[in-house]
Design an enzyme around this catalytic site. Structure first.
Site, PDB file in Angstrom:
ATOM      1  N   GLU A  80     -42.478  -6.173   3.810  1.00  0.00           N
ATOM      2  CA  GLU A  80     -40.774  -5.923   4.731  1.00  0.00           C
ATOM      3  C   GLU A  80     -40.300  -7.195   4.734  1.00  0.00           C
ATOM      4  OE1 GLU A  80     -38.837  -2.172   3.768  1.00  0.00           O
ATOM      5  OE2 GLU A  80     -39.403  -3.926   2.454  1.00  0.00           O
ATOM      6  N   THR A 102     -30.630  -7.156   1.625  1.00  0.00           N
ATOM      7  CA  THR A 102     -30.485  -6.885   2.464  1.00  0.00           C
ATOM      8  C   THR A 102     -30.798  -7.856   4.283  1.00  0.00           C
ATOM      9  OG1 THR A 102     -32.365  -5.873   1.936  1.00  0.00           O
ATOM     10  CG2 THR A 102     -33.120  -5.917   4.056  1.00  0.00           C
TER      11      THR A 102
END
Length: 333
Positions: free
Chosen positions: A154, A207
Site C-alpha cells: 500500500e 489515492t
C-alpha cells in the site's frame, strides 16, 4: 500482531488439505476481492470485503532470484512492472526479506478491479500475490502474519502502509484496525441480510491526491463526534441495529473534502438515502461510492438510483451488489 481470540478457525480442515496439496506445486492462481475502506465513520481503520470485482494473480516459482511481473486486464498498461514500484511486487519483496529467501517468482496480475477506483485495487493484487507465494513456499507464515507484508504494498499506491483494504481482502469480512503500533486487527460481526451496493463511475481519483487534500489537523470537537460515530457503528454491527449503523455513518474527516472530487456526489447521496439506504459514503478515496441495505429489493433500487444519478452528471458507471465477503482469497487451480 496481537491476535484476538476467535470463535472459529480461519481455515477449515478441508481448506488446509487444499493448501498442503498446493505446497507441492510450482505455480498457483489466486483471486482476491475488492474492498470498501473507511465506511464513512472509520477513516483508515474500518473496512470490509465484497464479492465482486476481483483481481486474479498467477504466481510461478522461478529458479532465478527476483520478481518478474506482467499484467493484463483493466488499465494494465498504467501499472508499473518493476517489483519495487508495483504493489504486489513490494509485498512479495517484504515477504521474501522477512523469510530470508532468494526465491524468484514470475507473477501475472489480471486486473479485474479498476486502478484508482476506491475499491482496493492495489490491496487485492498485493493480497493475492503474498497469499499465493506463502503457500508455494510451504506456508511458513499464518494468515494473520501475512498482513504486515500486504501493507507494504500500500505504500506504493498511497504512500502509507494502511490496512483498512488489505486486512478485509486477506482475512475476509468486516475488519477494525484497532491499532497500527502495535498492529492489532479485529474481525467484527456481520448482521444477517446486510448487503453492499457499490457503484464505480467512469472517473479517476488518485489515492495520493485524495489523501493530499485532507487537513493536517482535526478539531477536538470533530474527533469526539467521529469517535462516537465509529463506536455507534460497531455497536450497531453487534446489536444488528441497522438504524444505529445508519445514523453513525457520518464522515467528518474525509468526505467533506473529498466529495468535491466526485461529480454530483452530494445530490447522489441524498437520492440514495431517500431510496431507503442504511447509509451511503465514499469508498476509500473514491470515486467509487457505496451504500448499505438490508434487502436485495432495496439494494436494486438503491443501485439504480446511484447509476442514474451519475448519468445525470454525464458519467457512465458500473454497479456491484453483494453480501459482505467473509472468505480469505480463493485458490483457483
Amino acid at each position: 500482531i496481537r491476535r484476538p481470540p476467535r470463535s472459529t478457525p480461519l481455515y477449515s480442515s478441508a481448506a488446509s488439505d487444499v493448501y498442503k496439496r498446493q505446497m507441492l506445486k510450482e505455480s498457483i492462481k489466486v483471486r482476491a476481492p475488492a474492498t470498501v475502506a473507511n465506511v464513512s465513520c472509520g477513516f483508515d481503520c474500518l473496512g470490509y470485503a465484497i464479492s465482486n470485482p476481483a483481481d486474479i494473480v498467477t504466481i510461478k516459482k522461478n529458479n532465478d532470484p527476483g520478481i518478474e511481473i506482467s499484467l493484463s486486464g483493466i488499465k494494465a498498461d498504467t501499472i508499473p512492472t518493476v517489483a519495487e514500484n508495483n504493489t504486489a511486487g513490494k509485498g512479495l519483496l517484504s515477504l521474501l526479506e522477512a523469510l530470508n529467501l532468494k526465491q524468484g517468482f514470475k507473477v501475472h496480475i489480471e486486473k479485474g478491479i479498476h486502478p484508482g477506483s476506491g475499491l482496493g485495487s492495489s490491496a487485492a493484487s498485493t493480497v493475492a500475490a503474498v497469499f499465493g507465494a506463502n503457500i508455494l513456499l510451504g506456508s511458513p507464515l499464518k494468515l494473520e502474519d501475512l498482513l504486515i507484508h500486504c501493507m507494504k504494498g500500500e505504500i506504493v499506491s498511497s504512500g502509507f502502509a494502511h490496512a483498512d483494504n488489505v486486512a478485509p481482502a486477506l482475512l475476509g469480512g468486516f475488519i477494525l484496525v484497532r491499532s497500527y503500533d502495535p498492529l492489532d486487527v479485529l474481525k467484527l460481526p456481520i448482521p444477517e441480510n446486510l448487503l453492499s451496493i457499490n457503484v464505480l463511475p467512469d472517473y479517476i481519483v488518485k489515492t495520493k491526491e485524495a489523501r493530499a487534500i485532507l487537513p493536517k489537523n482535526i478539531s477536538l470537537t470533530s474527533a469526539i463526534k467521529q469517535s462516537g460515530n465509529l463506536s455507534g457503528f460497531i455497536a450497531g454491527l453487534y446489536e444488528r441495529d441497522f438504524a444505529l449503523m445508519g445514523r453513525s455513518m457520518v464522515d467528518l474527516f474525509a468526505e467533506p473534502f473529498r466529495s468535491g472530487l466526485i461529480p454530483g456526489y452530494d445530490s447522489m447521496r441524498q437520492s440514495v438515502m431517500d431510496s431507503g439506504a442504511i447509509g451511503c459514503g465514499i469508498s476509500g478515496s473514491g470515486p467509487s461510492v457505496f451504500a448499505l441495505s438490508d434487502s436485495f429489493d432495496k439494494a436494486n433500487i438503491i443501485g439504480k438510483t446511484m447509476v442514474d444519478s451519475f448519468k445525470k452528471s454525464g458519467l457512465k458507471s458500473k454497479l456491484f451488489i453483494s453480501p459482505v465477503n467473509t472468505f480469505p482469497p480463493k485458490i483457483l487451480d
